[in-house]
Write a protein that holds these residues in place. Sequence first.
Motif, PDB file in Angstrom:
ATOM      1  N   MET A   1       0.722  -1.552  -0.149  1.00 33.64           N
ATOM      2  CA  MET A   1       0.086   0.079   0.006  1.00 33.64           C
ATOM      3  C   MET A   1       1.260   1.428   0.012  1.00 33.64           C
ATOM      4  SD  MET A   1      -3.355   1.058   2.454  1.00 33.64           S
ATOM      5  CE  MET A   1      -2.042   1.042   4.092  1.00 33.64           C
ATOM      6  N   VAL A   2       0.708   2.049  -1.197  1.00 35.53           N
ATOM      7  CA  VAL A   2       0.896   3.536  -0.536  1.00 35.53           C
ATOM      8  C   VAL A   2       0.528   4.611  -0.313  1.00 35.53           C
ATOM      9  CG1 VAL A   2       2.339   4.933  -2.635  1.00 35.53           C
ATOM     10  CG2 VAL A   2       2.077   2.769  -3.226  1.00 35.53           C
ATOM     11  N   LEU A   3       1.631   5.797   0.322  1.00 38.08           N
ATOM     12  CA  LEU A   3       0.753   5.853   1.666  1.00 38.08           C
ATOM     13  C   LEU A   3       1.618   7.641   1.205  1.00 38.08           C
ATOM     14  CD1 LEU A   3       1.468   4.723   4.499  1.00 38.08           C
ATOM     15  CD2 LEU A   3      -0.278   4.615   3.170  1.00 38.08           C
ATOM     16  N   VAL A   4       0.522   8.645   0.758  1.00 27.13           N
ATOM     17  CA  VAL A   4       1.447   9.320   1.109  1.00 27.13           C
ATOM     18  C   VAL A   4       1.344  10.834   1.877  1.00 27.13           C
ATOM     19  CG1 VAL A   4       0.509  12.245  -0.688  1.00 27.13           C
ATOM     20  CG2 VAL A   4      -0.217   9.933  -1.782  1.00 27.13           C
ATOM     21  N   SER A   5       1.852  11.124   1.978  1.00 27.87           N
ATOM     22  CA  SER A   5       1.856  12.567   3.281  1.00 27.87           C
ATOM     23  C   SER A   5       1.670  13.866   3.152  1.00 27.87           C
ATOM     24  CB  SER A   5       3.376  12.688   3.907  1.00 27.87           C
ATOM     25  OG  SER A   5       3.940  11.266   4.416  1.00 27.87           O
ATOM     26  N   TYR A   6       0.411  14.100   4.153  1.00 29.65           N
ATOM     27  CA  TYR A   6       0.042  15.295   4.045  1.00 29.65           C
ATOM     28  C   TYR A   6       0.126  16.058   5.271  1.00 29.65           C
ATOM     29  CZ  TYR A   6      -2.460  14.187  -0.027  1.00 29.65           C
ATOM     30  OH  TYR A   6      -3.201  13.390  -1.305  1.00 29.65           O
ATOM     31  N   LEU A   7      -0.088  17.782   5.329  1.00 32.21           N
ATOM     32  CA  LEU A   7      -0.058  18.428   6.334  1.00 32.21           C
ATOM     33  C   LEU A   7      -0.681  18.953   6.869  1.00 32.21           C
ATOM     34  CD1 LEU A   7       2.148  19.958   8.603  1.00 32.21           C
ATOM     35  CD2 LEU A   7       2.174  21.593   7.478  1.00 32.21           C
ATOM     36  N   LEU A   8      -1.725  18.950   7.749  1.00 29.79           N
ATOM     37  CA  LEU A   8      -2.821  19.466   8.375  1.00 29.79           C
ATOM     38  C   LEU A   8      -2.996  20.310   9.107  1.00 29.79           C
ATOM     39  CD1 LEU A   8      -3.644  16.110   7.961  1.00 29.79           C
ATOM     40  CD2 LEU A   8      -5.793  17.467   8.335  1.00 29.79           C
ATOM     41  N   ARG A   9      -2.684  21.950   9.178  1.00 30.45           N
ATOM     42  CA  ARG A   9      -3.002  22.745  10.386  1.00 30.45           C
ATOM     43  C   ARG A   9      -4.457  22.894  10.645  1.00 30.45           C
ATOM     44  NH1 ARG A   9       0.425  28.190  11.031  1.00 30.45           N
ATOM     45  NH2 ARG A   9       1.852  26.117  11.588  1.00 30.45           N
ATOM     46  N   VAL A  10      -4.687  22.407  11.600  1.00 27.22           N
ATOM     47  CA  VAL A  10      -6.537  22.495  12.069  1.00 27.22           C
ATOM     48  C   VAL A  10      -6.131  23.763  13.861  1.00 27.22           C
ATOM     49  CG1 VAL A  10      -6.461  20.166  11.215  1.00 27.22           C
ATOM     50  CG2 VAL A  10      -6.112  20.872  13.994  1.00 27.22           C
ATOM     51  N   VAL A  11      -7.380  24.598  13.819  1.00 30.62           N
ATOM     52  CA  VAL A  11      -8.028  24.489  14.914  1.00 30.62           C
ATOM     53  C   VAL A  11      -8.860  24.129  15.644  1.00 30.62           C
ATOM     54  CG1 VAL A  11      -8.519  27.373  15.795  1.00 30.62           C
ATOM     55  CG2 VAL A  11      -7.048  26.496  13.792  1.00 30.62           C
ATOM     56  N   LEU A  12      -8.173  24.054  16.930  1.00 28.54           N
ATOM     57  CA  LEU A  12      -9.583  22.838  17.611  1.00 28.54           C
ATOM     58  C   LEU A  12      -9.633  24.027  18.950  1.00 28.54           C
ATOM     59  CD1 LEU A  12      -7.219  19.368  19.119  1.00 28.54           C
ATOM     60  CD2 LEU A  12      -6.535  22.264  18.192  1.00 28.54           C
ATOM     61  N   PRO A  13     -10.611  23.444  19.736  1.00 37.08           N
ATOM     62  CA  PRO A  13     -11.051  23.589  21.363  1.00 37.08           C
ATOM     63  C   PRO A  13      -9.819  23.253  21.901  1.00 37.08           C
ATOM     64  CG  PRO A  13     -12.653  22.808  20.843  1.00 37.08           C
ATOM     65  CD  PRO A  13     -11.437  22.599  19.606  1.00 37.08           C
ATOM     66  N   ASP A  14      -8.963  24.497  22.814  1.00 33.82           N
ATOM     67  CA  ASP A  14      -7.847  23.329  23.884  1.00 33.82           C
ATOM     68  C   ASP A  14      -8.738  23.305  25.052  1.00 33.82           C
ATOM     69  OD1 ASP A  14      -4.931  23.412  24.527  1.00 33.82           O
ATOM     70  OD2 ASP A  14      -4.994  25.864  24.857  1.00 33.82           O
ATOM     71  N   ARG A  15      -8.846  21.764  24.627  1.00 30.78           N
ATOM     72  CA  ARG A  15      -9.577  21.206  26.426  1.00 30.78           C
ATOM     73  C   ARG A  15      -9.087  19.645  25.662  1.00 30.78           C
ATOM     74  NH1 ARG A  15     -15.010  22.576  23.529  1.00 30.78           N
ATOM     75  NH2 ARG A  15     -15.623  20.593  22.418  1.00 30.78           N
ATOM     76  N   PRO A  16      -9.106  19.152  27.258  1.00 27.69           N
ATOM     77  CA  PRO A  16      -9.553  17.473  27.041  1.00 27.69           C
ATOM     78  C   PRO A  16     -10.051  16.289  25.896  1.00 27.69           C
ATOM     79  CG  PRO A  16      -8.692  17.955  29.106  1.00 27.69           C
ATOM     80  CD  PRO A  16      -9.486  19.076  28.901  1.00 27.69           C
TER      81      PRO A  16
END
Length: 241
Positions: A1-16
């Motif tokens: 299986m060939v994999l492709v790498s991606y960079l994601l920048r996400v904004v999410l709630p700063d909570r556990p």
Amino acid sequence: MVLVSYLLRVVLPDRPGALGAVASAIGEAGGDIVGVDVVEHRSDGSAVDDLLVDLPTGRLLDSLVTACRSVDDVTVEFIGHYSPGGHLHRDLEAVEAMTTDPKNADTILVDLIPGVFRSGWSLLVSLDGGRVRVERAAGGAPETDGYLAPWMPMGKPTRIVTDAWAPESWTDVVAVGAPLEVPERAIILGRDGGPRILDSELARLSHLADLVTVIRQSTHLQQSSAHGESEGQHAGGTGTA
């Protein structure tokens, strides 16, 4: 299986649990998170994370975006291909590498910046006859050598505006710089097309540039001290002969 790498920048709630929920959603979409870096904690209760994700070929890139957005209060600021074999590095790893070879701390930092700041490039530049001279480049940096750039000399950390001075290779570039030891020498961090460079990232670049100076100066001090001790021992030996 060939994999492709991606960079994601996400904004999410700063909570556990928020990052865990995003990771679960990405996993259900077929993605595998292989690296996480917390870029910024914001005063509004959110955090900015960079995720390095492997996705099997044939899977739609949009599926990763949809997966992230399925989690409440999560947005995707940027997604793009990440260079094959790329890794996320932390600032401490860069410092450790620089201290192993203090005399070359500046060029070591340039080489490591694309990994430290994710999917970008870097330049070590200086002024030569009023024009920019590239001393070292990493990560596919655009053409810069020989141009009259209004951001040099650089007296403080600076956001670089790609206006009339810039060649075509700087189209859609976001870049910042920090002086390195003197205003006539600087280290540049750039990205083609994004994500945007946050204030916290500019501060980190400036801090690493300052550490280059400290590390290189410590080497000079050690060498001077060793030279002084050697001379003292030699003088003492002469006096007792």
